[in-house]
Write a protein that holds these residues in place. Sequence first.
Motif, PDB file in Angstrom:
ATOM      1  N   UNK A 267       0.862  -1.178   0.000  1.00  9.20           N
ATOM      2  CA  UNK A 267       0.000   0.000   0.000  1.00  9.20           C
ATOM      3  C   UNK A 267       0.898   1.227   0.000  1.00  9.20           C
ATOM      4  N   UNK A 268       0.806   2.041  -1.059  1.00 12.37           N
ATOM      5  CA  UNK A 268       1.601   3.265  -1.149  1.00 12.37           C
ATOM      6  C   UNK A 268       0.734   4.449  -0.747  1.00 12.37           C
ATOM      7  N   UNK A 269       1.277   5.299   0.115  1.00 15.07           N
ATOM      8  CA  UNK A 269       0.555   6.473   0.597  1.00 15.07           C
ATOM      9  C   UNK A 269       1.362   7.724   0.326  1.00 15.07           C
ATOM     10  N   UNK A 270       0.666   8.818  -0.014  1.00 12.80           N
ATOM     11  CA  UNK A 270       1.318  10.128  -0.116  1.00 12.80           C
ATOM     12  C   UNK A 270       0.947  10.915   1.129  1.00 12.80           C
ATOM     13  N   UNK A 271       1.956  11.413   1.832  1.00 13.50           N
ATOM     14  CA  UNK A 271       1.744  12.102   3.101  1.00 13.50           C
ATOM     15  C   UNK A 271       2.268  13.527   3.018  1.00 13.50           C
ATOM     16  N   UNK A 272       1.737  14.393   3.850  1.00 14.39           N
ATOM     17  CA  UNK A 272       2.221  15.763   3.914  1.00 14.39           C
ATOM     18  C   UNK A 272       1.323  16.609   4.777  1.00 14.39           C
ATOM     19  N   UNK A 273       1.815  17.779   5.146  1.00 13.35           N
ATOM     20  CA  UNK A 273       0.975  18.709   5.902  1.00 13.35           C
ATOM     21  C   UNK A 273      -0.204  19.150   5.038  1.00 13.35           C
ATOM     22  N   UNK A 289       9.817  18.634  -9.619  1.00 15.64           N
ATOM     23  CA  UNK A 289       9.308  19.108  -8.328  1.00 15.64           C
ATOM     24  C   UNK A 289       9.680  20.573  -8.132  1.00 15.64           C
ATOM     25  N   UNK A 290       8.795  21.314  -7.468  1.00 12.99           N
ATOM     26  CA  UNK A 290       9.025  22.718  -7.137  1.00 12.99           C
ATOM     27  C   UNK A 290       9.152  22.884  -5.628  1.00 12.99           C
ATOM     28  N   UNK A 291      10.023  23.765  -5.233  1.00 13.07           N
ATOM     29  CA  UNK A 291      10.125  24.103  -3.811  1.00 13.07           C
ATOM     30  C   UNK A 291       8.930  24.966  -3.412  1.00 13.07           C
ATOM     31  N   UNK A 292       8.347  24.709  -2.241  1.00 12.30           N
ATOM     32  CA  UNK A 292       7.283  25.549  -1.698  1.00 12.30           C
ATOM     33  C   UNK A 292       7.639  25.948  -0.279  1.00 12.30           C
ATOM     34  N   UNK A 293       6.806  26.806   0.298  1.00 10.49           N
ATOM     35  CA  UNK A 293       7.006  27.234   1.676  1.00 10.49           C
ATOM     36  C   UNK A 293       6.502  26.185   2.666  1.00 10.49           C
ATOM     37  N   UNK A 294       5.829  25.127   2.174  1.00  8.08           N
ATOM     38  CA  UNK A 294       5.201  24.141   3.061  1.00  8.08           C
ATOM     39  C   UNK A 294       6.288  23.358   3.796  1.00  8.08           C
ATOM     40  N   UNK A 295       6.244  23.333   5.128  1.00  9.94           N
ATOM     41  CA  UNK A 295       7.279  22.598   5.873  1.00  9.94           C
ATOM     42  C   UNK A 295       7.138  21.095   5.684  1.00  9.94           C
ATOM     43  N   UNK A 296       8.266  20.394   5.772  1.00 13.06           N
ATOM     44  CA  UNK A 296       8.241  18.932   5.695  1.00 13.06           C
ATOM     45  C   UNK A 296       7.464  18.374   6.879  1.00 13.06           C
ATOM     46  N   UNK A 297       6.857  17.233   6.681  1.00 12.79           N
ATOM     47  CA  UNK A 297       6.049  16.606   7.720  1.00 12.79           C
ATOM     48  C   UNK A 297       6.915  16.166   8.893  1.00 12.79           C
ATOM     49  N   UNK A 298       6.522  16.540  10.082  1.00 18.29           N
ATOM     50  CA  UNK A 298       7.205  16.141  11.316  1.00 18.29           C
ATOM     51  C   UNK A 298       6.462  14.939  11.892  1.00 18.29           C
ATOM     52  N   UNK A 299       6.968  13.749  11.631  1.00 17.40           N
ATOM     53  CA  UNK A 299       6.280  12.538  12.073  1.00 17.40           C
ATOM     54  C   UNK A 299       6.235  12.423  13.592  1.00 17.40           C
ATOM     55  N   UNK A 300       7.237  12.986  14.265  1.00 15.59           N
ATOM     56  CA  UNK A 300       7.242  12.906  15.734  1.00 15.59           C
ATOM     57  C   UNK A 300       6.150  13.790  16.329  1.00 15.59           C
ATOM     58  N   UNK A 301       5.913  14.928  15.684  1.00 18.91           N
ATOM     59  CA  UNK A 301       4.842  15.816  16.158  1.00 18.91           C
ATOM     60  C   UNK A 301       3.472  15.242  15.806  1.00 18.91           C
ATOM     61  N   UNK A 302       3.396  14.567  14.653  1.00 22.69           N
ATOM     62  CA  UNK A 302       2.117  13.974  14.227  1.00 22.69           C
ATOM     63  C   UNK A 302       1.699  12.865  15.179  1.00 22.69           C
ATOM     64  N   UNK A 303       2.630  12.006  15.510  1.00 19.79           N
ATOM     65  CA  UNK A 303       2.489  10.993  16.565  1.00 19.79           C
ATOM     66  C   UNK A 303       1.483   9.888  16.256  1.00 19.79           C
ATOM     67  N   UNK A 304       0.271  10.232  15.807  1.00 19.26           N
ATOM     68  CA  UNK A 304      -0.773   9.217  15.674  1.00 19.26           C
ATOM     69  C   UNK A 304      -1.604   9.437  14.416  1.00 19.26           C
TER      70      UNK A 304
END
Length: 398
Positions: A267-273, A289-304
């Motif tokens: 199962x492939x998933x696309x993740x992001x803020x 791909x283009x650079x954006x201002x969107x921060x990379x996903x913080x998996x530790x902050x997401x937690x669940x």
Amino acid sequence: MTQAVCILGATGSIGQSTLKVLEQHPEQYTVFAVSAYSRLDELLEICRKFHPKIVVVPNEKVNELQQRFNQENLKQIEILSDEAGLIDIAKHPDVDIVMAAIVGAAGLLPTLAAVKAGKRVLLANKEALVMSGDIMMQAAREHNALLLPVDSEHNAIFQSLPHDYLTTERTGQPQLGVSRILLTASGGPFLNHSLEQLNEVTPQQACKHPNWSMGQKISVDSATLMNKGLELIEACHLFSISEHFVTVVVHPQSIIHSMVQYVDGSTLAQMGNPDMCTPIAHALAWPKRLKTHVPALDLFATAQLDFQAPDEVKFPALSLARQAMRAGGLAPTILNAANEIAVAAFLQGRIRFTQIAQVVEQSLDAVQNAKAENIDIILHTDMIARQIAEKYIVDIGG
């Protein structure tokens, strides 16, 4: 070499996010044309900053806009009006990319014009594909248009599919080892409400989405899960897959934007803020791909990350959309038209939240389904369905 961009619906949330991405990459993109419906102040600000060649507004706004252009020394910008103006900029020979972000059925003909002109079309207007999916996809193939999904869910599916999936034979069956699409839904602001509570919710509450910043109509659609129903229909057309191969998964955090399952158990998933600048940037630059201002996903902050099945008793709009897709023909057009009328009535305080799906169901029963042979038939059915929906709203006291 820069690419010229036309933004249909520049003052809406998708249009604003598109401009935010373009502003970061002035060496790659220019804003050639924009449209707006009623927000002239925001349109003027866009014109000051990006200096488009053409703007499109409703006919009754033309004189006011011209006066304001004269006052601000923006006389060089050409003003067009109404649907004809939208079609003109969508197919303009100097335009390379069209962001189709007008909400609702109003975006159908301009989007189709862009497709027939062979543009790279960034599709944020799901209703256009819901109403005319077979015609739109056929036109894209015939005119070599590149139709790329901007909805975060469909963009996530696109990113998770094999690279050449869109060019495979359109059979309705999963291809290239794909077994199923998992379409995620936040569940909206009323995920844990009871039926009794849903009966009393207000437009203000319905427009307050827990994760995304969106316009009123799409926010209400998200709250009823009709938005997910429309996205299910859109996914079936975009990826040529029958509705029984699409499973809706409620995922309240909106971190996984959708998934694709494969025959080998992957199962492939696309993740992001949850920020629309990410799918917009992806569709603009694909396959790069283009650079954006969107921060990379913080998996530790997401937690669940939580997942659950949708409650189609509390939220019947989703099953109505699935039934419309299964019925085919004009049923999705009827569904979409009745929903637009019902949502507008709810926002005006004329009907209750729970009556939105009732209006749609009644309209599906009342309007005759037939083959969606051409755009004229689709638009005529759209008009009839709106009239039937409005009559039902009046009949129930709205």
